[in-house]
Design a protein around this motif. Structure first.
Motif, PDB file in Angstrom:
ATOM      1  N   PRO A 169       0.802  -1.230   0.000  1.00 17.20           N
ATOM      2  CA  PRO A 169       0.000   0.000   0.000  1.00 17.20           C
ATOM      3  C   PRO A 169       0.832   1.276   0.000  1.00 17.20           C
ATOM      4  CG  PRO A 169       0.104  -0.894   2.211  1.00 17.20           C
ATOM      5  CD  PRO A 169       0.833  -1.879   1.326  1.00 17.20           C
ATOM      6  N   LEU A 170       2.144   1.165   0.271  1.00 13.83           N
ATOM      7  CA  LEU A 170       2.980   2.358   0.371  1.00 13.83           C
ATOM      8  C   LEU A 170       3.520   2.780  -0.987  1.00 13.83           C
ATOM      9  CD1 LEU A 170       5.045   1.585   3.602  1.00 13.83           C
ATOM     10  CD2 LEU A 170       2.856   2.773   3.393  1.00 13.83           C
ATOM     11  N   SER A 171       3.684   4.065  -1.152  1.00 11.95           N
ATOM     12  CA  SER A 171       4.293   4.599  -2.364  1.00 11.95           C
ATOM     13  C   SER A 171       5.807   4.535  -2.241  1.00 11.95           C
ATOM     14  CB  SER A 171       3.863   6.049  -2.573  1.00 11.95           C
ATOM     15  OG  SER A 171       4.405   6.868  -1.547  1.00 11.95           O
ATOM     16  N   ALA A 172       6.496   4.799  -3.327  1.00 13.74           N
ATOM     17  CA  ALA A 172       7.957   4.812  -3.293  1.00 13.74           C
ATOM     18  C   ALA A 172       8.457   5.867  -2.314  1.00 13.74           C
ATOM     19  CB  ALA A 172       8.508   5.083  -4.689  1.00 13.74           C
ATOM     20  N   GLU A 173       7.826   7.037  -2.318  1.00  9.80           N
ATOM     21  CA  GLU A 173       8.237   8.109  -1.416  1.00  9.80           C
ATOM     22  C   GLU A 173       8.045   7.709   0.045  1.00  9.80           C
ATOM     23  OE1 GLU A 173       6.245   8.408  -3.973  1.00  9.80           O
ATOM     24  OE2 GLU A 173       7.438   9.615  -5.390  1.00  9.80           O
ATOM     25  N   GLU A 174       6.975   6.987   0.324  1.00  9.30           N
ATOM     26  CA  GLU A 174       6.720   6.556   1.707  1.00  9.30           C
ATOM     27  C   GLU A 174       7.736   5.502   2.137  1.00  9.30           C
ATOM     28  OE1 GLU A 174       1.896   7.256   2.034  1.00  9.30           O
ATOM     29  OE2 GLU A 174       2.663   5.478   1.000  1.00  9.30           O
ATOM     30  N   HIS A 175       8.138   4.636   1.230  1.00 11.00           N
ATOM     31  CA  HIS A 175       9.180   3.666   1.563  1.00 11.00           C
ATOM     32  C   HIS A 175      10.511   4.372   1.843  1.00 11.00           C
ATOM     33  CE1 HIS A 175       7.309  -0.232   1.235  1.00 11.00           C
ATOM     34  NE2 HIS A 175       6.762   0.079   0.063  1.00 11.00           N
ATOM     35  N   VAL A 176      10.810   5.402   1.066  1.00  7.76           N
ATOM     36  CA  VAL A 176      12.037   6.163   1.303  1.00  7.76           C
ATOM     37  C   VAL A 176      11.998   6.818   2.681  1.00  7.76           C
ATOM     38  CG1 VAL A 176      13.375   8.181   0.587  1.00  7.76           C
ATOM     39  CG2 VAL A 176      12.569   6.550  -1.129  1.00  7.76           C
ATOM     40  N   ALA A 177      10.868   7.431   3.023  1.00 12.95           N
ATOM     41  CA  ALA A 177      10.735   8.079   4.323  1.00 12.95           C
ATOM     42  C   ALA A 177      10.892   7.066   5.456  1.00 12.95           C
ATOM     43  CB  ALA A 177       9.384   8.775   4.420  1.00 12.95           C
ATOM     44  N   LEU A 178      10.323   5.885   5.273  1.00 10.50           N
ATOM     45  CA  LEU A 178      10.451   4.844   6.287  1.00 10.50           C
ATOM     46  C   LEU A 178      11.905   4.377   6.386  1.00 10.50           C
ATOM     47  CD1 LEU A 178       8.958   3.109   8.313  1.00 10.50           C
ATOM     48  CD2 LEU A 178       8.402   1.512   6.486  1.00 10.50           C
ATOM     49  N   GLY A 179      12.573   4.273   5.239  1.00  7.29           N
ATOM     50  CA  GLY A 179      13.975   3.888   5.239  1.00  7.29           C
ATOM     51  C   GLY A 179      14.841   4.898   5.967  1.00  7.29           C
ATOM     52  N   VAL A 180      14.552   6.177   5.771  1.00  5.26           N
ATOM     53  CA  VAL A 180      15.306   7.229   6.466  1.00  5.26           C
ATOM     54  C   VAL A 180      15.138   7.091   7.976  1.00  5.26           C
ATOM     55  CG1 VAL A 180      15.434   9.719   6.858  1.00  5.26           C
ATOM     56  CG2 VAL A 180      15.253   8.836   4.530  1.00  5.26           C
TER      57      VAL A 180
END
Length: 212
Positions: free
Chosen positions: A39-50
């Motif tokens: 359900p997450l977008s690429a941008e949301e995965h990046v934010a979670l990774g950060v």
């Protein structure tokens, strides 16, 4: 007549087989196929990774950046951040590959160019290529930030170009003194440390000749 009546009452063989199959299928458990969607977008995965990266959980951070890239192969920030994780893990070649992929998306990007230079210095390979890329970025006066000049100075020092390295550090310091917003306290501290390390590597000047 009895035989004729018997034959009329008995169902045809095809109908009997169909009834048996339907009965068996009704009793059997039919598996449900569940298709899970991210359900997450690429941008949301990046934010979670950060968020994971800031906590020092590099394996989880890398997983999120990889998931972001599955969603969007053109995600520049996911490429750079994944390169940063690989660099922290001392997987220098993997880091270099990620930075080069990022630069293929944004040629001449200062962040990716800067980090590629550090990967080259940490690994000891690809330093000349990193120097060429840094010089190309710094040819644009608007990109001559203190952090990038500091990296440039360190790389020049490692390539035995101390005079040019000193010039790079001096310019970085001047820009800090002028209030460049990119010159944070940590950047200022690193410039001073790198400059002192460069000077420590230089041989002491020869003493003046004795006057007889």
């Amino acid at each position: 007549m009895r035989n004729a009546a018997f034959r009329a009452a008995w169902p045809p063989l095809g109908a009997l087989l169909l009834a048996m199959l339907l009965g068996a299928s009704a009793c059997a458990r039919v598996p449900k196929i569940i298709v899970l969607e991210d359900p997450l977008s690429a941008e949301e995965h990046v934010a979670l990774g950060v968020a994971y990266e800031r906590k020092g959980e590099l394996d989880l951070a890398a997983r999120e950046y990889e998931r972001a890239l599955k969603k969007d192969k053109t995600s520049f920030q996911a490429r750079v951040n994944l390169g940063n994780v690989r660099l922290a893990e001392k997987r220098y070649e993997a880091a270099r590959e990620e930075y080069l992929e990022a630069l293929s998306l944004r040629p001449g990007d200062p962040e990716a160019t800067n980090n590629l230079a550090w990967a080259a210095m940490d690994s000891g390979s690809g330093r000349e290529d990193a120097l060429r890329r840094l010089r190309a970025v710094l040819a644009d006066a608007s990109r001559r930030s203190p952090p990038l000049l500091d990296t440039y100075g360190v790389l020049l020092g490692e390539l035995s170009l101390p005079a040019e390295a000193e010039e790079a550090f001096a310019e970085a310091q001047r820009r800090c003194d002028a209030g460049d917003p990119a010159c944070t306290e940590s950047v200022q501290r690193e410039i001073l440390e790198h400059r002192e390390a460069l000077r420590a590597q230089q041989p002491d000047p020869a003493p003046p000749p004795l006057v007889k």
